[in-house]
Write a protein that holds these residues in place. Structure first.
Motif, short mmCIF file in Angstrom:
data_model
loop_
_atom_site.label_atom_id
_atom_site.label_comp_id
_atom_site.label_asym_id
_atom_site.label_seq_id
_atom_site.Cartn_x
_atom_site.Cartn_y
_atom_site.Cartn_z
N THR A 20 50.10 58.14 -24.40
CA THR A 20 48.95 58.77 -23.85
C THR A 20 49.26 60.23 -23.31
N MET A 21 50.68 60.39 -22.81
CA MET A 21 51.01 61.74 -22.13
C MET A 21 51.36 62.63 -23.43
N ILE A 22 52.01 62.02 -24.25
CA ILE A 22 52.19 62.78 -25.57
C ILE A 22 51.08 63.30 -26.41
N GLY A 23 49.94 62.76 -26.17
CA GLY A 23 48.68 63.09 -27.04
C GLY A 23 47.65 63.77 -26.24
N ALA A 24 48.02 64.14 -24.83
CA ALA A 24 47.21 64.78 -23.80
C ALA A 24 46.87 65.98 -24.28
N ARG A 25 47.88 66.72 -24.98
CA ARG A 25 47.56 68.26 -25.28
C ARG A 25 46.91 68.53 -26.61
N SER A 26 47.03 67.67 -27.51
CA SER A 26 46.51 67.68 -28.89
C SER A 26 45.42 66.77 -29.05
N ARG A 137 42.00 61.19 -11.70
CA ARG A 137 43.51 61.50 -11.81
C ARG A 137 44.30 60.78 -12.84
N PRO A 138 44.06 60.61 -14.06
CA PRO A 138 44.73 59.73 -14.96
C PRO A 138 46.03 59.49 -14.96
N VAL A 139 46.70 60.66 -15.01
CA VAL A 139 48.22 60.56 -15.07
C VAL A 139 48.81 60.00 -13.94
N GLY A 140 48.32 60.14 -12.56
CA GLY A 140 48.74 59.54 -11.23
C GLY A 140 48.31 57.96 -11.32
N ALA A 141 47.19 57.63 -12.02
CA ALA A 141 46.67 56.36 -11.87
C ALA A 141 47.50 55.40 -12.98
N VAL A 142 47.61 56.02 -14.04
CA VAL A 142 48.63 55.32 -14.99
C VAL A 142 50.12 54.89 -14.64
N TRP A 143 50.69 55.79 -14.00
CA TRP A 143 52.00 55.43 -13.51
C TRP A 143 52.10 54.73 -12.25
N SER A 144 51.04 54.88 -11.43
CA SER A 144 50.97 53.98 -10.25
C SER A 144 50.70 52.41 -10.67
N VAL A 145 49.87 52.42 -11.59
CA VAL A 145 49.62 50.99 -12.02
C VAL A 145 50.89 50.24 -12.91
N SER A 146 51.49 51.26 -13.71
CA SER A 146 52.64 50.76 -14.49
C SER A 146 53.71 50.32 -13.46
N LEU A 147 54.18 51.31 -12.51
CA LEU A 147 55.16 51.02 -11.51
C LEU A 147 54.62 49.49 -11.05
N ALA A 148 53.54 49.36 -10.57
CA ALA A 148 53.18 48.06 -9.84
C ALA A 148 53.35 47.02 -10.70
N MET A 149 53.18 47.07 -11.96
CA MET A 149 53.33 45.96 -13.15
C MET A 149 54.88 45.64 -13.25
N ILE A 150 55.58 46.90 -13.10
CA ILE A 150 57.16 46.63 -13.27
C ILE A 150 57.62 45.74 -11.88
N ALA A 151 57.11 46.25 -11.11
CA ALA A 151 57.33 45.50 -9.72
C ALA A 151 57.01 44.25 -9.67
#
Length: 231
Positions: A20-26, A137-151
């Motif tokens: 998703t981050m890769i596609g954010a600018r295109s 804030r999509p970037v902050g949200a996705v990384w916060s949730v991802s880190l919580a899932m990894i935890a």
């Protein structure tokens, strides 16, 4: 080997957010990833997860998957924003990841089940990335949730047998069915949202440019009128 599986399971959750981050600018890349996300979530949930669920708990698993698919929509339609139903789906996902981590720590790693658990993580990561597009804030949200899932995965992994001992197979299968339905709901309800937002932004920009040209034309007319009076 167990450490490698834990690392692979964690990285699988990050594939969706990274794409998703890769596609954010295109826009073209974003459209490609949006379609790919739908294929990954739908394909793995329907072709990998659900056959296993039906094998474990039978027709009851299909009913629970439909519940997981419809429940968030019912919350949005009749509730106050559907936050309660979405929290319920999120809780089911968290418990599922917790049990998956425990499975990785105790299963015979010569079989395919641990790697199937890793593959199950791909649609979860993509679903989180797709759902986060609608947040402020999509970037902050996705990384916060991802880190919580990894935890949650790591917690289940280190708890190991003490966590999963005594848990019936039907409980695990039920969670898998609910999670599969919830992920399908996220994929279907958010498909194309980023493109719509991008298109809306383009229309707004065009309208702004049009307004600017109109203003310039108005100023030009004013100057011409002034020149006429001077003459």
């Amino acid at each position: 080997m167990t450490t490698v599986l834990l690392l692979a399971a964690s990285l699988a959750l990050l594939v969706g957010p990274i794409c998703t981050m890769i596609g954010a600018r295109s826009r073209s890349v974003r459209e490609l990833i949006d379609g790919f996300s739908l294929v990954v979530i739908g394909g793995i949930c329907l072709l990998v997860v659900m056959p296993h669920v039906v094998e474990e708990i039978g027709f009851y698993g299909i009913v629970l998957a439909v519940v997981g698919l419809v429940l968030p929509w019912v919350g949005h339609r009749f509730g106050r924003g559907g936050s309660g139903s979405l929290w319920l789906v999120g809780l089911a996902v968290s418990l599922h990841l917790l049990l998956d981590g425990a499975v990785l720590s105790i299963e015979d790693h010569s079989g395919l089940l641990p790697w199937a658990v890793v593959i199950h993580r791909l649609p979860v990561g993509f679903a989180v990335a797709v759902a986060a597009q609608g947040s402020a804030r999509p970037v902050g949200a996705v990384w916060s949730v991802s880190l919580a899932m990894i935890a949650a995965t790591a917690a289940g992994y280190f708890a190991g047998p003490a966590l999963i001992e005594g848990v019936p197979h039907w409980v695990v299968g039920s969670l898998e069915a609910l999670v599969a339905g919830g992920l399908l709901h996220v994929a279907l309800s958010n498909h194309g949202r980023a493109d719509a937002c991008g298109g809306h932004g383009s229309h707004s920009h065009a309208a702004h440019d049009h307004a600017g040209h109109s203003h310039a034309a108005h100023d030009h007319a004013g100057h011409s009128h002034a020149a006429h009076d001077h003459a």
